[in-house]
Design an enzyme around this catalytic site. Structure first.
Site, PDB file in Angstrom:
ATOM      1  N   ARG A 104      63.600  73.980   9.859  1.00  0.00           N
ATOM      2  CA  ARG A 104      63.485  74.305  11.283  1.00  0.00           C
ATOM      3  C   ARG A 104      64.837  74.085  11.950  1.00  0.00           C
ATOM      4  NH1 ARG A 104      58.815  71.554  14.608  1.00  0.00           N
ATOM      5  NH2 ARG A 104      60.156  69.733  14.337  1.00  0.00           N
ATOM      6  N   THR A 108      65.853  74.961  18.411  1.00  0.00           N
ATOM      7  CA  THR A 108      64.828  75.948  18.791  1.00  0.00           C
ATOM      8  C   THR A 108      63.507  75.729  18.053  1.00  0.00           C
ATOM      9  OG1 THR A 108      65.436  77.488  17.037  1.00  0.00           O
ATOM     10  CG2 THR A 108      66.645  77.680  19.130  1.00  0.00           C
ATOM     11  N   ASP A 201      59.321  62.211  11.008  1.00  0.00           N
ATOM     12  CA  ASP A 201      59.851  63.318  10.199  1.00  0.00           C
ATOM     13  C   ASP A 201      59.470  63.077   8.740  1.00  0.00           C
ATOM     14  OD1 ASP A 201      61.678  64.838   8.505  1.00  0.00           O
ATOM     15  OD2 ASP A 201      62.636  65.386  10.397  1.00  0.00           O
ATOM     16  N   ASP A 204      62.335  63.334   6.029  1.00  0.00           N
ATOM     17  CA  ASP A 204      63.254  62.192   6.067  1.00  0.00           C
ATOM     18  C   ASP A 204      62.588  60.922   5.546  1.00  0.00           C
ATOM     19  OD1 ASP A 204      65.399  63.631   6.996  1.00  0.00           O
ATOM     20  OD2 ASP A 204      64.998  63.204   9.108  1.00  0.00           O
TER      21      ASP A 204
HETATM   22  O1  LIG Z   1      55.190  73.688  12.132  1.00  0.00           O
HETATM   23  P1  LIG Z   1      56.672  73.612  12.310  1.00  0.00           P
HETATM   24  O2  LIG Z   1      57.089  73.487  13.730  1.00  0.00           O
HETATM   25  O3  LIG Z   1      57.375  74.718  11.609  1.00  0.00           O
HETATM   26  O4  LIG Z   1      57.129  72.230  11.683  1.00  0.00           O
HETATM   27  C1  LIG Z   1      56.701  71.774  10.451  1.00  0.00           C
HETATM   28  C2  LIG Z   1      57.812  71.821   9.450  1.00  0.00           C
HETATM   29  O5  LIG Z   1      58.841  70.880   9.778  1.00  0.00           O
HETATM   30  C3  LIG Z   1      59.093  70.018   8.671  1.00  0.00           C
HETATM   31  O6  LIG Z   1      60.061  70.513   7.847  1.00  0.00           O
HETATM   32  P2  LIG Z   1      61.629  70.479   8.193  1.00  0.00           P
HETATM   33  O7  LIG Z   1      62.039  71.759   8.840  1.00  0.00           O
HETATM   34  O8  LIG Z   1      61.938  69.225   8.924  1.00  0.00           O
HETATM   35  O9  LIG Z   1      62.279  70.513   6.777  1.00  0.00           O
HETATM   36  P3  LIG Z   1      62.271  69.392   5.631  1.00  0.00           P
HETATM   37  O10 LIG Z   1      60.910  69.441   5.024  1.00  0.00           O
HETATM   38  O11 LIG Z   1      63.339  69.854   4.717  1.00  0.00           O
HETATM   39  O12 LIG Z   1      62.553  68.051   6.243  1.00  0.00           O
HETATM   40  C4  LIG Z   1      57.742  69.994   7.985  1.00  0.00           C
HETATM   41  O13 LIG Z   1      57.809  69.540   6.672  1.00  0.00           O
HETATM   42  C5  LIG Z   1      57.277  71.408   8.108  1.00  0.00           C
HETATM   43  O14 LIG Z   1      57.766  72.268   7.095  1.00  0.00           O
HETATM   44  O1  LIG Z   2      56.198  65.723  13.639  1.00  0.00           O
HETATM   45  C1  LIG Z   2      56.805  66.467  12.848  1.00  0.00           C
HETATM   46  C2  LIG Z   2      57.018  67.828  13.131  1.00  0.00           C
HETATM   47  C3  LIG Z   2      57.670  68.588  12.211  1.00  0.00           C
HETATM   48  N1  LIG Z   2      58.110  68.016  11.070  1.00  0.00           N
HETATM   49  C4  LIG Z   2      57.913  66.717  10.784  1.00  0.00           C
HETATM   50  O2  LIG Z   2      58.324  66.239   9.721  1.00  0.00           O
HETATM   51  N2  LIG Z   2      57.270  65.965  11.688  1.00  0.00           N
HETATM   52 MG   LIG Z   3      62.135  67.255   8.082  1.00  0.00          MG
END
Ligand SMILES: O=P(O)(O)OC[C@H]1O[C@H](OP(=O)(O)OP(=O)(O)O)[C@H](O)[C@@H]1O
Ligand SMILES: O=c1cc[nH]c(=O)[nH]1
Ligand SMILES: [Mg+2]
Length: 210
Positions: A104, A108, A201, A204
């Site tokens: 993400r 945005t 998160d 993370d």
């Molecule tokens: O419903 P959304 O608003 O799209 O958010 C959810 C997404 O955000 C997080 O991933 P992130 O983009 O942080 O990537 P990561 O898993 O690599 O940390 C999570 O694991 C989802 O994939």
């Molecule tokens: O709360 C949230 C939203 C998006 N992605 C995450 O990991 N946590």
């Molecule tokens: Mg993430």
């Protein structure tokens, strides 16, 4: 219309509380995410079709059952979805695993696809798309789009997450009405793109990157 279900099994709820705690460290977080994924897989696979089969036991013939439906593929949305894969494979070890990479935008919250690698026969399989968090729904929608684009029927996909926001459920159901969605919890709302109260998160916390 596909279904949306919150899995209220007491073990799932108890374990979810453990990882919500901000003091839960990386090692325990990782372990418990996998344990919850196993329990979710157990619940989500309840409607798998069976066929009759006769099997010779040491004492005679048993009129028994075996799985008869489509073979399974688990598709984590990278990174955080990786945290759920081993837990599901514990229960369905013959499943193939595809990967969809998605991040993400920090400002945005728009999702960006950066990797797709799937089993060749993906459109013949029962697919579990897994990601701990369903926030705005953007990443899940784009991941399902990627599968549909490759010939998958959305009625063969189950989206399995730990924590969902109402906004994400609504957006995902609107974009993919035939999809079944399963969550361990439906939380209150989104704030700056994060689920409240949520668990922070997930990527993370799983990988220790913050
Ligand atoms: O419903 P959304 O608003 O799209 O958010 C959810 C997404 O955000 C997080 O991933 P992130 O983009 O942080 O990537 P990561 O898993 O690599 O940390 C999570 O694991 C989802 O994939
Ligand atoms: O709360 C949230 C939203 C998006 N992605 C995450 O990991 N946590
Ligand atoms: Mg993430």
């Amino acid at each position: 219309m596909g279904k949306f279900e919150v899995m209220n099994h007491p073990l799932i709820q108890h374990k979810l509380t453990i990882i919500r705690d901000k003091n839960c460290g990386t090692r325990e977080f990782r372990e418990v995410v996998n344990e919850i994924a196993t329990l979710l897989a157990f619940e989500v696979s309840r409607d798998m079709p069976l066929e009759d089969v006769d099997v010779e036991t040491p004492e005679g013939t048993a009129h028994a059952k075996q799985l008869s439906g489509k073979k399974v593929a688990v598709v984590p949305i990278l990174r955080a979805g990786m945290g759920m894969v081993d837990g599901i494979l514990d229960l369905i070890p013959a499943a193939k695993v595809g990967h969809i990479g998605m991040y993400r935008d920090e400002k945005t919250f728009e999702p960006h696809e950066y990797f797709v690698k799937l089993p060749n026969d993906i459109n013949k399989r029962q697919i579990f798309v897994v990601d701990p968090m369903l926030a705005t729904g953007g990443s899940a929608i784009m991941a399902i789009d990627a599968l549909v684009k490759r010939g998958v029927d959305e009625s063969n996909i189950k989206f399995v997450c730990l924590v969902a926001a109402p906004e994400g459920v609504k957006n995902l159901r609107k974009a993919h009405p035939g999809l079944d969605i399963f969550a361990a919890a439906l939380d209150d709302h989104l704030e700056n793109g994060y689920i409240v109260p949520g668990l922070g998160d997930a990527g993370d916390r799983l990988f220790g990157t913050k």
